[in-house]
Design a protein around this motif. Sequence first.
Motif, PDB file in Angstrom:
ATOM      1  N   ARG A 128       0.828  -1.216   0.000  1.00 28.19           N
ATOM      2  CA  ARG A 128       0.000   0.000   0.000  1.00 28.19           C
ATOM      3  C   ARG A 128       0.859   1.260   0.000  1.00 28.19           C
ATOM      4  O   ARG A 128       0.557   2.228  -0.698  1.00 28.19           O
ATOM      5  N   PRO A 148       3.851   0.679  -3.512  1.00 25.38           N
ATOM      6  CA  PRO A 148       3.433  -0.317  -4.513  1.00 25.38           C
ATOM      7  C   PRO A 148       4.399  -0.465  -5.671  1.00 25.38           C
ATOM      8  O   PRO A 148       4.599  -1.571  -6.184  1.00 25.38           O
ATOM      9  N   TRP A 149       5.018   0.630  -6.100  1.00 25.57           N
ATOM     10  CA  TRP A 149       5.918   0.550  -7.259  1.00 25.57           C
ATOM     11  C   TRP A 149       7.217  -0.165  -6.896  1.00 25.57           C
ATOM     12  O   TRP A 149       7.716  -0.990  -7.661  1.00 25.57           O
ATOM     13  N   THR A 200      -9.126   2.258  -5.036  1.00 21.03           N
ATOM     14  CA  THR A 200      -7.992   2.122  -4.123  1.00 21.03           C
ATOM     15  C   THR A 200      -6.929   3.170  -4.439  1.00 21.03           C
ATOM     16  O   THR A 200      -6.485   3.280  -5.581  1.00 21.03           O
ATOM     17  N   VAL A 204      -3.525   4.900  -5.112  1.00 21.23           N
ATOM     18  CA  VAL A 204      -2.196   4.460  -5.522  1.00 21.23           C
ATOM     19  C   VAL A 204      -1.362   5.706  -5.781  1.00 21.23           C
ATOM     20  O   VAL A 204      -1.785   6.579  -6.555  1.00 21.23           O
ATOM     21  N   ALA A 209      -6.763   2.310 -12.992  1.00 23.32           N
ATOM     22  CA  ALA A 209      -7.306   1.436 -11.950  1.00 23.32           C
ATOM     23  C   ALA A 209      -8.407   0.542 -12.509  1.00 23.32           C
ATOM     24  O   ALA A 209      -8.509  -0.639 -12.159  1.00 23.32           O
TER      25      ALA A 209
END
Length: 292
Positions: free
Chosen positions: A53, A56-57, A190, A192, A218
């Motif tokens: 979370r 993420p990358w 979500t 990001v 997304a």
Amino acid sequence: MSSEPEPVPPPPGGVLWSLSGDVRALLMLPAALTLQVAHPAVGAGVDEHSVFRTDPWGRGERSLRSLQLWVYGGAEAAREGRRLRRLHRTIQGTDTRGRPYHALSPANYAWVHATGFPVYRHAARYLIRPLDGDQERALYREWLQVGRVLGIRDRDMPQTIEEFWPYYRAMLAGEIERTVVVDGLVAPGTPVPPPDRGPLLLRVLLRALWPVLLPPLARFRRFVTIGLMPPDAREAIGLRWTDGQERALRRFCAVARVVVPVLPERLRYLPRARRARAAHREARRRAGAVSG
């Protein structure tokens, strides 16, 4: 010191060698990850211990690097497998059903690995080509090799494709559920953060455009995650999929099957796969020159 030989990655030229380095494999990975975290213990471990979370990358980059090493890493593959086991030694807790779990529990660790086979098999049918019976068996044998690289014992994984499917169906029927992590991976809303990798100018541009880019990205992520998941797994988790979405997926994949094979190799294959393929060609060329 153990006298057992190091586990070896799948062979050059094998089914997995061609599948996992193709850029289309990037579209398969979200489905595999979502199926993994649909297991209550795996989902709890990721929910409580992963940085997916907040980073993420970075998490995605590290996971992709690791996966490529399993297949194309040569001697590095076994070292990467040992590194992953060390990384997971302290991951433990209580799952959504109140059961204690440990990341390296054979059942949990094997499930994380096992999900790759049905997802590769299903998604290849859409994005690359359907596998015939011999190719499916070869893919499963090679996936078992990857499991050994990861430190999964033979007794903890079905050893034949005939044994795999009853195991897989039993897991879908008795273990798999729609965990909070599954919802986080498939929900289009979500949050990001913008990518923090790549050239500075690109990162600045993406950061400025991210509020506009994120919603369609997304939605696309959700589309390929659910669409490229085997239908029985999708049903077990409770992910809705319509006939209209299926038609759209088939159209998208038909384009990918036409476009990707005509791309130059530097665009068609992921970097480590491309280097491994080039090294393999060179080794064969030298062997041919010597034998000639």
